[in-house]
Design a protein around this motif. Sequence first.
Motif, short mmCIF file in Angstrom:
data_model
loop_
_atom_site.label_atom_id
_atom_site.label_comp_id
_atom_site.label_asym_id
_atom_site.label_seq_id
_atom_site.Cartn_x
_atom_site.Cartn_y
_atom_site.Cartn_z
N GLN A 37 -5.31 -35.41 63.83
CA GLN A 37 -4.08 -35.22 64.59
C GLN A 37 -3.09 -36.35 64.32
N ILE A 38 -3.58 -37.59 64.26
CA ILE A 38 -2.71 -38.74 63.99
C ILE A 38 -2.16 -38.66 62.56
N LEU A 39 -3.03 -38.29 61.62
CA LEU A 39 -2.60 -38.18 60.23
C LEU A 39 -1.56 -37.07 60.07
N ASN A 40 -1.78 -35.93 60.71
CA ASN A 40 -0.82 -34.82 60.63
C ASN A 40 0.55 -35.23 61.16
N ALA A 41 0.55 -35.93 62.29
CA ALA A 41 1.82 -36.36 62.89
C ALA A 41 2.57 -37.28 61.93
N TRP A 42 1.84 -38.16 61.26
CA TRP A 42 2.48 -39.07 60.30
C TRP A 42 3.00 -38.31 59.09
N LEU A 43 2.21 -37.36 58.58
CA LEU A 43 2.64 -36.59 57.41
C LEU A 43 3.94 -35.85 57.69
N LYS A 44 4.13 -35.38 58.92
CA LYS A 44 5.37 -34.69 59.28
C LYS A 44 6.58 -35.59 59.15
N THR A 45 6.39 -36.89 59.41
CA THR A 45 7.53 -37.83 59.34
C THR A 45 7.99 -38.05 57.91
N LEU A 46 7.17 -37.65 56.93
CA LEU A 46 7.52 -37.86 55.53
C LEU A 46 8.45 -36.78 54.98
N ALA A 47 8.60 -35.69 55.72
CA ALA A 47 9.34 -34.53 55.22
C ALA A 47 10.73 -34.93 54.72
N GLY A 48 10.99 -34.58 53.46
CA GLY A 48 12.30 -34.83 52.87
C GLY A 48 12.50 -36.21 52.29
N LYS A 49 11.54 -37.11 52.48
CA LYS A 49 11.68 -38.47 51.95
C LYS A 49 11.26 -38.50 50.47
N PRO A 50 11.84 -39.40 49.68
CA PRO A 50 11.50 -39.45 48.25
C PRO A 50 10.02 -39.65 47.99
N GLU A 51 9.35 -40.43 48.85
CA GLU A 51 7.94 -40.73 48.63
C GLU A 51 6.99 -39.68 49.20
N GLU A 52 7.53 -38.58 49.75
CA GLU A 52 6.69 -37.57 50.42
C GLU A 52 5.55 -37.07 49.53
N ASP A 53 5.89 -36.64 48.31
CA ASP A 53 4.87 -36.06 47.43
C ASP A 53 3.81 -37.09 47.05
N ILE A 54 4.24 -38.33 46.80
CA ILE A 54 3.32 -39.38 46.39
C ILE A 54 2.31 -39.67 47.49
N LEU A 55 2.79 -39.79 48.73
CA LEU A 55 1.90 -40.14 49.83
C LEU A 55 1.05 -38.96 50.27
N ASN A 56 1.61 -37.76 50.18
CA ASN A 56 0.81 -36.57 50.47
C ASN A 56 -0.35 -36.47 49.49
N ASP A 57 -0.05 -36.73 48.21
CA ASP A 57 -1.08 -36.70 47.17
C ASP A 57 -2.13 -37.79 47.42
N ALA A 58 -1.68 -38.97 47.84
CA ALA A 58 -2.62 -40.06 48.13
C ALA A 58 -3.53 -39.71 49.29
N ALA A 59 -2.99 -39.03 50.29
CA ALA A 59 -3.81 -38.62 51.44
C ALA A 59 -4.88 -37.61 51.01
N VAL A 60 -4.48 -36.67 50.15
CA VAL A 60 -5.45 -35.68 49.65
C VAL A 60 -6.57 -36.37 48.88
N ARG A 61 -6.21 -37.34 48.04
CA ARG A 61 -7.20 -38.03 47.22
C ARG A 61 -8.13 -38.92 48.06
N ALA A 62 -7.68 -39.29 49.25
CA ALA A 62 -8.54 -40.09 50.13
C ALA A 62 -9.62 -39.25 50.79
N MET A 63 -9.44 -37.94 50.76
CA MET A 63 -10.42 -37.05 51.39
C MET A 63 -11.65 -36.86 50.49
N SER A 64 -12.73 -36.42 51.09
CA SER A 64 -13.90 -36.03 50.30
C SER A 64 -13.56 -34.76 49.52
#
Length: 512
Positions: A312-339
Amino acid sequence: MTVKTKTPPLKEKLVVDSTMLEMPFPAEVLAEAEQTARQGAALIEAEAPKRRDFRGLPTFTIDPARAKDFDDALSVRLLPPGADGRPTYEIGVHIADVAFYVRPGTALDNEARKRATSIYLVDRVIPMLPPALSDDLCSLKPNEDRLAFSAVFTLDDQANILNEWFGRTVIRSSRRFTYEEVEKITLAGEGEYFAELHILKTLAGCLDQKKIRAGALAFEEDEYLFEVDAEGKPISIIKEERMVSHKLVEDFMLLANRQVAAHVSKLVKHRDHAFVYRIHDAPNPDKMNDFINFIKLFGYRQFNGQRKLTPQILNAWLKTLAGKPEEDILNDAAVRAMSRAAYSTKNIGHFGLAFKHYTHFTSPIRRYPDVLVHRLLDYYLRGQRLPEGWLAELDELCVKAGEREQFATVAERDSIKLAQCRYLEEHQGKVFDGVVAWMADFGLFIEELSTGARGLARFRNLPKDYYLFDEKKMVVSGKRTKKTFRLGDQVKIRLLSADPVSRLIDFEVVLD
């Protein structure tokens, strides 16, 4: 990153072993597929009376515009109100009955086992099944009778499950929709099958909210459309926005996958080594710490001191990235942090979806584990004893399917990189918008925003200065001008070169 494309083939070789990629179907496999396809109408006519018949219901497929293999269809029927007076609906999730045509021990089955998955390259698909089946007899084409394996749900207007049924069916798709067509109809509030599509959209929204409240991770995957000319060269790369129609289909596929897994788990009394699950473990704490440290480099420090980073905390943070230049980079980093998700005969649930039970039931044309799931489900529903040796080989098949899945991922990513290079090599000297994705003691790694392509701007290709790299702070600064570059900085870049053979892209950072 998901890719849609117009053809023909790219000429450069992929980095993966081409002998494992370019696998022509053996003659006996093609002959078996073509014979089955020739007998298709007769097989369906003979089999239909033995099955639950959905041919009279509004039923449709929703797929990309260029799709040929239609795995899934949805049917909608309005039922009388429930005891509480609330509306109720019958929603059918109908999946191509590949297992009916691809029988154990046949040449077709042996080949499908070996391939385990279709591979979706930028310019072509390397199918798991021959086209006579994947694009024709098994595909749920409009206005043609087709055999299906279905998960049928009675839902109230909040998408609560009042009843469910699983079994083999015969269907007739009324309409082949594209995602764009469905989006247009639902936004306009009118059009072909609007009432049914509106019901599906509303219920899918309820399913999605339940999933998010339960703790499912809300990652959004980039999709790019590659258009190529007659020679096979990419002439445009367009980043596509994820539409409500995509979520509509996805949420009902997730519902079917979850409920099939839960139903079978109950039938086998929750014992291990009796079914094929799609599992996803909780992330490794060390990888999550690495992720938290990584996003700090972009200035995000809100997770400092967080004892547990919940979905829930991670989802809320991911929403704040919408439209920012680094959105794709950080979204990808979050995916790679998962199992990594995997196939297993031991159920541990699916962390990313917040499901206690999950399997792959909905794509048997392109995934062999789904074929196994159909076979097992059919035996368990009929209460029959499984053929000897079936369960003993499930673990090995899960491992092999996982290996082929990873092979396909490598091939698909390399295909994308190749297409990006071939596109950009025609735009040498052009200025693009980019974002700093990473840095080292020799330059900046930059993602070009319109194509998603990543390349290197060496220090010598930055505005003239002597640059120092602070690895601890991840900052590059000019000694004379004090010009600094940080992760996430948006920059103007000029393309210097793009080499399809090496897959290397070089940029020059230019001042506004």
